[in-house]
Design a protein around this motif. Structure first.
Motif, PDB file in Angstrom:
ATOM      1  N   ASP A 162      57.611  75.972  60.662  1.00 49.71           N
ATOM      2  CA  ASP A 162      58.982  75.672  61.081  1.00 49.71           C
ATOM      3  C   ASP A 162      58.875  75.285  62.551  1.00 49.71           C
ATOM      4  OD1 ASP A 162      61.595  75.621  61.955  1.00 49.71           O
ATOM      5  OD2 ASP A 162      62.200  77.295  60.663  1.00 49.71           O
ATOM      6  N   PRO A 206      57.289  77.062  52.276  1.00 52.95           N
ATOM      7  CA  PRO A 206      58.061  75.900  52.718  1.00 52.95           C
ATOM      8  C   PRO A 206      57.985  75.644  54.221  1.00 52.95           C
ATOM      9  CG  PRO A 206      59.525  77.733  52.203  1.00 52.95           C
ATOM     10  CD  PRO A 206      58.141  78.178  51.832  1.00 52.95           C
ATOM     11  N   HIS A 257      62.409  68.769  55.111  1.00 52.13           N
ATOM     12  CA  HIS A 257      62.192  70.069  54.472  1.00 52.13           C
ATOM     13  C   HIS A 257      61.163  69.839  53.383  1.00 52.13           C
ATOM     14  CE1 HIS A 257      65.554  71.714  56.642  1.00 52.13           C
ATOM     15  NE2 HIS A 257      66.248  70.655  56.288  1.00 52.13           N
ATOM     16  N   ARG A 273      58.858  71.575  50.465  1.00 51.38           N
ATOM     17  CA  ARG A 273      58.541  72.730  49.621  1.00 51.38           C
ATOM     18  C   ARG A 273      57.305  72.366  48.802  1.00 51.38           C
ATOM     19  NH1 ARG A 273      63.803  72.099  50.498  1.00 51.38           N
ATOM     20  NH2 ARG A 273      63.572  70.218  49.223  1.00 51.38           N
ATOM     21  N   ARG A 290      61.519  69.628  62.515  1.00 53.88           N
ATOM     22  CA  ARG A 290      62.811  69.257  63.101  1.00 53.88           C
ATOM     23  C   ARG A 290      62.672  68.366  64.334  1.00 53.88           C
ATOM     24  NH1 ARG A 290      64.096  73.655  65.240  1.00 53.88           N
ATOM     25  NH2 ARG A 290      62.501  75.026  64.358  1.00 53.88           N
ATOM     26  N   SER A 295      65.277  65.614  60.284  1.00 53.85           N
ATOM     27  CA  SER A 295      64.285  66.632  59.905  1.00 53.85           C
ATOM     28  C   SER A 295      63.777  66.391  58.491  1.00 53.85           C
ATOM     29  CB  SER A 295      64.893  68.035  60.012  1.00 53.85           C
ATOM     30  OG  SER A 295      65.907  68.183  59.041  1.00 53.85           O
ATOM     31  N   THR A 310      59.869  73.352  57.645  1.00 53.70           N
ATOM     32  CA  THR A 310      60.916  72.502  58.198  1.00 53.70           C
ATOM     33  C   THR A 310      60.379  71.882  59.476  1.00 53.70           C
ATOM     34  OG1 THR A 310      62.666  73.887  57.291  1.00 53.70           O
ATOM     35  CG2 THR A 310      63.287  72.419  59.086  1.00 53.70           C
TER      36      THR A 310
END
Ligand code: S3P
Ligand code: PEP
Length: 430
Positions: free
Chosen positions: A311, A334, A373, A375, A338, A371, A336
């Motif tokens: 992240d 997962p 995401h 998974r 950004r 961003s 992220t």
């Protein structure tokens, strides 16, 4: 206008080799694109000849050498080190920017100092990359430009042999290269140059730091004490021989291979201190589970068997996003990524390209305006589209280590920043 390059015949897809075991390799990378192209511009503006040692010999840097030659410098790029003898800046000239952001943003402010007309164009995809900040700034400074009202390539610049300089306010939220490009030539403007940014935050700040550092090393006085304001005083650019550091962003796919295969990769000559964005890989790959050490023989990255999700805000180091996205797609959890809306104006819209291509292999990636995401899901082989983007080809190669049957649409896109990606990748895999 120079005609755009004819589109190349469809490339034969490259079967990304799967890893047969943990990699264990020393990978020697060529010079940094960003340092090489700044060094070349400064050498062409300098007061005497100089040498750029260990430059990157790839498409972006050869285009820069050709542009500076067209504008009056003698650039001898035939050997391992490149010699630059600055000449009187002059047109008429035609500059092919290819798909190089550094050429399309760094050369126009220099061409404004030339006597004569300079025509700029580039690849089809270069014609949609943002140029507004540079074109508006030059117009504010009194430089005559014709761009058909598009605000992008192609355009014609009518150099008058000098630029008065002064102060400009631009929106550099689309690219830090607007600021870097103006600063690199600003000391040669009669009154120097103050660049103010007004808008959403400027991305890729380490790259502006690199510009400021290299200007100071060339004897230029730069004030960057106020956020979003940079001032270069008028004065000579001192000739200086530069030894280019290895391209740390170009190291990303190789280092990623250590994580994916639970192997070990060493990149020699990793600088202890640097302004290169790629240095952030040390922290980011550690966060993703690698063991990372700066040793006397270079940067060592070891895979530990785990690849954690990430992240992270990559606003400052956006060019690392594609390879980190590849790792994220193979991770245990997962991710992220950004702060990367500006990547939509890179070689291609990288957020859409990454989501589309990873999903085409069975992945689960969603994009927001700024961003990604990601998974992780079991992936399968298939064609991995590259959109003329060197770093998309890197993604296909990294995924292909773990996923059999990945075909990278056009691996020759990697020549933008690496002369022999396929050869180096083969060395990596032994
Ligand atoms: O100045 C430079 O050498 C670069 C600046 C960054 O551009 P953006 O600010 O457009 O992201 C970076 O992504 C690019 O690869 C190189
Ligand atoms: C964004 C990049 O390149 P450019 O210098 O063409 O902007 C990149 O190399 O990731």
């Amino acid at each position: 206008m120079p005609a755009p390059a004819p589109s190349a015949p469809a490339a034969t897809p490259w079967p990304a080799p799967p890893a047969t075991g943990p990699v264990d390799a020393v990978v020697r990378l060529p010079g940094s694109k960003s340092v090489t192209n700044r060094a070349l511009v400064l050498a062409a503006l300098a007061d005497a000849p100089s040498v750029v040692a260990k430059p990157l010999p790839a498409r972006d840097t050869r285009l820069m050498a050709a542009a500076l030659s067209a504008l009056g410098s003698a650039v001898d790029a035939s050997g391992e080190d490149w010699a630059v003898t600055p000449g009187r800046l002059r047109g008429p000239a035609a500059v092919d920017c290819g798909l190089a952001g550094t050429v399309m943003r760094f050369v126009p402010p220099l061409a404004a100092l030339a006597d004569g007309t300079v025509e700029f164009d580039g690849d089809e995809r270069a014609r949609v990359r943002p140029m507004g900040g540079i074109l508006e700034a030059l117009r504010t400074l009194g430089v005559r430009l014709e761009d058909g009202g598009r605000g992008t390539l192609p355009f014609t610049l009518h150099g008058q042999g000098r630029v008065r300089g002064g102060e400009v306010t631009i929106d550099a939220s689309a690219s830090s290269q607007f600021v870097s490009g103006l600063l690199l030539s600003g000391a040669r403007y009669d009154e120097g140059l103050t660049v103010r940014h007004a808008g959403e935050p400027v991305p890729s700040l380490p790259h502006i730091e690199m510009t400021v550092d290299m200007l100071r090393a060339a004897g230029v006085t730069v004030d960057d004490t106020t956020p979003d304001v940079w001032r270069v005083e008028p004065g000579p650019v001192r000739a200086r021989d530069v030894v280019v550091e290895p391209d740390l962003s170009g190291a990303a796919p190789f280092l990623a291979a250590a994580l994916v295969t639970q192997g070990r990769v060493v990149v020699p000559d990793w600088p202890e201190r640097t302004t290169q964005a790629g240095d952030a890989l040390r922290g980011l790959l550690t966060d993703m589970g690698a063991s990372v050490q700066l040793l006397p023989e270079g940067l060592e990255v070891r895979g530990t068997g785990r690849v954690f999700g990430l992240d992270a805000d990559l606003h400052d180091v956006g060019e690392l996003t594609p390879v980190l996205a590849a790792l994220a797609a193979l991770a245990d959890g997962p991710s992220t990524l950004r702060g990367i809306g500006h990547l939509r104006g890179h070689e291609t819209d990288r957020l859409t390209a990454l989501a589309t291509e990873i999903n085409a292999l069975g992945g689960d990636v969603t994009e927001t305006p700024d961003s990604l995401h990601i998974r992780p899901r079991p992936l399968h082989g298939g064609l991995f589209g590259t959109y003329d983007d060197h770093r998309l080809a890197h993604v296909g190669a990294v995924l292909g280590l773990a996923v059999p049957g990945v075909l990278v649409e056009d691996v020759t896109t990697t020549t933008k920043t690496l002369p022999d990606f396929v050869g180096l990748w083969a060395t990596l895999l032994g």
